[in-house]
Scaffold this motif. Structure first.
Motif, PDB file in Angstrom:
ATOM      1  N   ILE A  14       0.723  -0.996  -0.042  1.00  0.00           N
ATOM      2  CA  ILE A  14       0.045  -0.064   0.049  1.00  0.00           C
ATOM      3  C   ILE A  14       1.044   1.283  -0.123  1.00  0.00           C
ATOM      4  CG2 ILE A  14      -2.169   1.175   1.156  1.00  0.00           C
ATOM      5  CD1 ILE A  14      -2.494  -1.498   2.584  1.00  0.00           C
ATOM      6  N   ASN A  39       1.082   7.318   1.015  1.00  0.00           N
ATOM      7  CA  ASN A  39       0.356   8.226   1.273  1.00  0.00           C
ATOM      8  C   ASN A  39      -1.266   7.571   1.273  1.00  0.00           C
ATOM      9  OD1 ASN A  39      -0.147   7.274  -1.410  1.00  0.00           O
ATOM     10  ND2 ASN A  39      -0.446   8.935  -2.658  1.00  0.00           N
ATOM     11  N   ALA A  40      -1.298   6.566   0.769  1.00  0.00           N
ATOM     12  CA  ALA A  40      -2.796   5.777   1.142  1.00  0.00           C
ATOM     13  C   ALA A  40      -2.708   5.271   2.483  1.00  0.00           C
ATOM     14  CB  ALA A  40      -2.793   4.804   0.186  1.00  0.00           C
ATOM     15  N   CYS A  94      -3.716   8.293   4.709  1.00  0.00           N
ATOM     16  CA  CYS A  94      -4.967   8.606   4.720  1.00  0.00           C
ATOM     17  C   CYS A  94      -5.688   7.732   5.437  1.00  0.00           C
ATOM     18  CB  CYS A  94      -5.505   8.299   3.034  1.00  0.00           C
ATOM     19  SG  CYS A  94      -7.314   8.711   2.844  1.00  0.00           S
TER      20      CYS A  94
END
Length: 210
Positions: free
Chosen positions: A180, A183-184, A187
């Motif tokens: 992953i 930045n994901a 979030c």
């Protein structure tokens, strides 16, 4: 030729050959749960699982069954609103949502379990006002021989990447997913996850399938 006697494989041996369920996590909250699970497996006491919806209470019950179910062929799952089934509690039972069971029916649980093992889940903290109103105090004391307070995902947010990758690994995808993006992950970590692990699973499954 091998003329040694052949003994049928026991239920427990067959279960141990399968992939064992685990409570994933390296956070302090996850380690506390893991420690109590280890203690619970070694006893036949009732277990009370306290935690909001989606935190994995049934998954913990399945861990307890896998390692402590002996020769019981399966774990029976009973919901608190399925009162007729309480007449036939299995040798290893997970009772979900104790608060949905009327107080007079809760009081019958010790007699119904007999020599079997029961794991009880509730979304309500027994110390809360709603817990006082909807959980029978005698049953809370009886079932609290071993109590596991199951943390929310927000309380163990450092476990999110491990949990997310486990969900991804178990979800069919059109192409392999190796990780992953940072930045994901950032979030995902900033969201409060009111639906806990169940909500995380729904979000990731939907993302993978679209």
């Amino acid at each position: 030729a091998d003329f040694s006697p052949k003994f049928p494989e026991s239920i427990a041996d067959a279960r141990f050959r399968s992939n064992p369920p685990v409570y994933l996590g390296h956070s302090a909250a996850a380690r506390r749960v893991q420690a109590v699970i280890q203690r619970a497996v070694r006893t036949n006491l009732p277990v009370l699982l306290v935690g909001p919806a989606g935190t994995g209470k049934e998954a913990i019950a399945r861990i307890l069954y896998h390692f402590g179910g002996g020769e019981v062929p399966s774990m029976e799952v009973v919901r608190g609103n399925e009162q007729p089934r309480l007449l036939n509690l299995g040798a290893f039972t997970y009772l979900s949502r104790l608060e949905d069971l009327p107080l007079e029916e809760q009081a019958r649980l010790p007699a119904l379990t007999g020599l079997g093992r029961i794991v009880i889940g509730t979304r309500l903290r027994p110390e809360s006002e709603e817990g006082h109103n909807r959980l029978h105090p005698q049953i809370v004391r009886w079932a609290s021989g071993i109590r596991i307070d199951v943390p929310t995902l927000a309380e163990r947010i450092e476990d999110l990447e491990m949990l997310a990758m486990d969900i991804i690994a178990k979800t069919p995808a059109r192409r392999p997913i190796g990780g992953i993006a940072d930045n994901a992950l950032d979030c995902l970590r900033t969201y409060r996850w009111p639906g806990n692990i169940d909500e995380l699973s729904e979000v990731l499954t939907q993302a993978i399938s679209t």
